[in-house]
Design a protein around this motif. Sequence first.
Motif, PDB file in Angstrom:
ATOM      1  N   ASP A 119     -20.874   8.753 -52.751  1.00 51.24           N
ATOM      2  CA  ASP A 119     -20.951   7.336 -53.823  1.00 51.24           C
ATOM      3  C   ASP A 119     -20.887   6.424 -52.885  1.00 51.24           C
ATOM      4  N   ARG A 120     -20.174   4.609 -53.972  1.00 54.21           N
ATOM      5  CA  ARG A 120     -20.488   3.952 -53.411  1.00 54.21           C
ATOM      6  C   ARG A 120     -19.354   3.235 -53.347  1.00 54.21           C
ATOM      7  N   SER A 121     -18.319   3.759 -53.583  1.00 55.18           N
ATOM      8  CA  SER A 121     -17.400   3.481 -53.378  1.00 55.18           C
ATOM      9  C   SER A 121     -16.776   2.814 -52.098  1.00 55.18           C
ATOM     10  N   GLY A 122     -16.881   3.080 -50.987  1.00 61.67           N
ATOM     11  CA  GLY A 122     -16.625   1.988 -49.623  1.00 61.67           C
ATOM     12  C   GLY A 122     -17.280   1.175 -49.732  1.00 61.67           C
ATOM     13  N   LEU A 123     -18.395   1.034 -50.089  1.00 60.76           N
ATOM     14  CA  LEU A 123     -18.695  -0.549 -49.676  1.00 60.76           C
ATOM     15  C   LEU A 123     -18.729  -0.737 -51.278  1.00 60.76           C
ATOM     16  N   SER A 153      -6.086   6.835 -56.679  1.00 60.73           N
ATOM     17  CA  SER A 153      -6.800   6.845 -58.049  1.00 60.73           C
ATOM     18  C   SER A 153      -7.683   7.854 -58.385  1.00 60.73           C
ATOM     19  N   SER A 154      -8.082   7.848 -59.968  1.00 62.34           N
ATOM     20  CA  SER A 154      -9.193   9.489 -59.943  1.00 62.34           C
ATOM     21  C   SER A 154     -10.530   9.131 -59.080  1.00 62.34           C
ATOM     22  N   LEU A 155     -10.387   8.021 -58.676  1.00 66.87           N
ATOM     23  CA  LEU A 155     -11.750   7.243 -57.886  1.00 66.87           C
ATOM     24  C   LEU A 155     -11.826   8.003 -56.247  1.00 66.87           C
ATOM     25  N   ILE A 156     -10.329   7.278 -55.694  1.00 67.81           N
ATOM     26  CA  ILE A 156      -9.787   7.102 -54.237  1.00 67.81           C
ATOM     27  C   ILE A 156      -8.866   7.624 -54.146  1.00 67.81           C
ATOM     28  N   ASP A 209       0.928 -10.494 -56.643  1.00 71.62           N
ATOM     29  CA  ASP A 209       0.310  -8.686 -56.189  1.00 71.62           C
ATOM     30  C   ASP A 209      -0.698  -8.617 -56.465  1.00 71.62           C
ATOM     31  N   GLU A 210      -1.290  -9.427 -57.837  1.00 73.73           N
ATOM     32  CA  GLU A 210      -3.126  -9.240 -58.158  1.00 73.73           C
ATOM     33  C   GLU A 210      -3.801  -9.818 -56.882  1.00 73.73           C
ATOM     34  N   GLU A 211      -3.189 -10.638 -56.284  1.00 70.74           N
ATOM     35  CA  GLU A 211      -3.711 -10.986 -54.958  1.00 70.74           C
ATOM     36  C   GLU A 211      -3.852  -9.999 -54.196  1.00 70.74           C
ATOM     37  N   VAL A 212      -2.861  -9.735 -53.243  1.00 68.91           N
ATOM     38  CA  VAL A 212      -2.477  -8.917 -52.752  1.00 68.91           C
ATOM     39  C   VAL A 212      -3.557  -7.948 -52.757  1.00 68.91           C
ATOM     40  N   LEU A 213      -3.313  -7.692 -53.613  1.00 69.38           N
ATOM     41  CA  LEU A 213      -4.128  -6.311 -54.512  1.00 69.38           C
ATOM     42  C   LEU A 213      -5.713  -6.490 -53.925  1.00 69.38           C
ATOM     43  N   GLY A 214      -6.120  -7.435 -54.066  1.00 68.42           N
ATOM     44  CA  GLY A 214      -8.106  -8.734 -53.334  1.00 68.42           C
ATOM     45  C   GLY A 214      -7.731  -7.655 -51.983  1.00 68.42           C
ATOM     46  N   LEU A 215      -7.531  -8.021 -51.389  1.00 66.30           N
ATOM     47  CA  LEU A 215      -7.555  -7.552 -49.966  1.00 66.30           C
ATOM     48  C   LEU A 215      -7.349  -6.572 -49.241  1.00 66.30           C
ATOM     49  N   PHE A 265      -9.077  -3.365 -53.763  1.00 64.96           N
ATOM     50  CA  PHE A 265      -9.236  -2.866 -55.317  1.00 64.96           C
ATOM     51  C   PHE A 265      -9.991  -2.963 -56.382  1.00 64.96           C
ATOM     52  N   TYR A 266     -10.419  -4.426 -56.315  1.00 65.99           N
ATOM     53  CA  TYR A 266     -11.513  -5.157 -57.497  1.00 65.99           C
ATOM     54  C   TYR A 266     -12.655  -4.147 -57.615  1.00 65.99           C
ATOM     55  N   GLY A 267     -13.204  -3.626 -56.169  1.00 71.14           N
ATOM     56  CA  GLY A 267     -14.292  -3.120 -55.863  1.00 71.14           C
ATOM     57  C   GLY A 267     -14.626  -2.238 -57.050  1.00 71.14           C
ATOM     58  N   VAL A 268     -13.416  -1.242 -57.200  1.00 75.13           N
ATOM     59  CA  VAL A 268     -13.526   0.156 -58.235  1.00 75.13           C
ATOM     60  C   VAL A 268     -13.064   0.077 -59.061  1.00 75.13           C
ATOM     61  N   HIS A 269     -12.140  -0.960 -59.304  1.00 70.38           N
ATOM     62  CA  HIS A 269     -10.893  -0.406 -60.413  1.00 70.38           C
ATOM     63  C   HIS A 269     -10.744  -2.494 -61.488  1.00 70.38           C
ATOM     64  N   LYS A 270     -10.968  -1.810 -62.716  1.00 73.83           N
ATOM     65  CA  LYS A 270     -10.558  -3.439 -62.472  1.00 73.83           C
ATOM     66  C   LYS A 270      -8.610  -3.854 -63.321  1.00 73.83           C
ATOM     67  N   LYS A 271      -8.381  -5.806 -63.463  1.00 68.94           N
ATOM     68  CA  LYS A 271      -7.187  -5.624 -62.927  1.00 68.94           C
ATOM     69  C   LYS A 271      -6.108  -4.751 -64.110  1.00 68.94           C
TER      70      LYS A 271
END
Length: 211
Positions: free
Chosen positions: A91-95, A62-65, A20-26, A29-35
């Motif tokens: 903001d730059r969350s999309g980028l 989330s609070s950002l997205i 699930d952690e690797e799928v979430l990377g696709l 998610f990890y651009g703006v959040h930590k594991k």
Amino acid sequence: MIEKEETFQERAIRLLNLSDEEVLGLSGFYGVHKKSEIETIKPKITRINEVDFVKINISFKSSLIRQCNREINIQNNAISNNGFFSNRVIDRSGLLCLQSQIEFARKHQLKRIYLTAFRDEFYETGEYYNGYYSWGRYGFLMNRLDQQSEFLTMMHDHNYEETNIHDLVKYKQGRDFWVSIRTTWEGYFDLHLRSTSSLIFTDITNLLIKT
């Protein structure tokens, strides 16, 4: 020696069995959040393995997205970014999400990312969607031939030489022109390292993230 090309069945087994952690990377998610935030945010991951369709759906808030929806289409070896809405106006969350998503997509040998780049006030909801501007700036190219043709005709009719949105909005006159058009379009990002999409993305990240 020429490597044997991966079959669809092999790709399906490989991607469906990712953690699930690797799928979430696709999803980016990890651009703006930590594991460490996964347990708090509780993203939803659904694996669908049917005769005619094999895919993985990902969604989280989330609070950002405000909303992020992704679909991994294993037949097409591609990701569909079906919705991304930030809680912040600018903001730059999309980028940052896209940057992380590209890294994971290449790691897992996907070929393209698809999306719809919405214009402002889509369907008169009162919400402002700037995808028509931002995603082109980040390297997405028009996927439909009719939209490509309309864009090039528009450029010619208004005395512009640019062939993609990124080059058009590099300077103020082009930005002002494209903002005045505000058109929704279908886009794709080619994940090959030397593609036009990738070269544009390197250019924009060097400008916005490293400065």
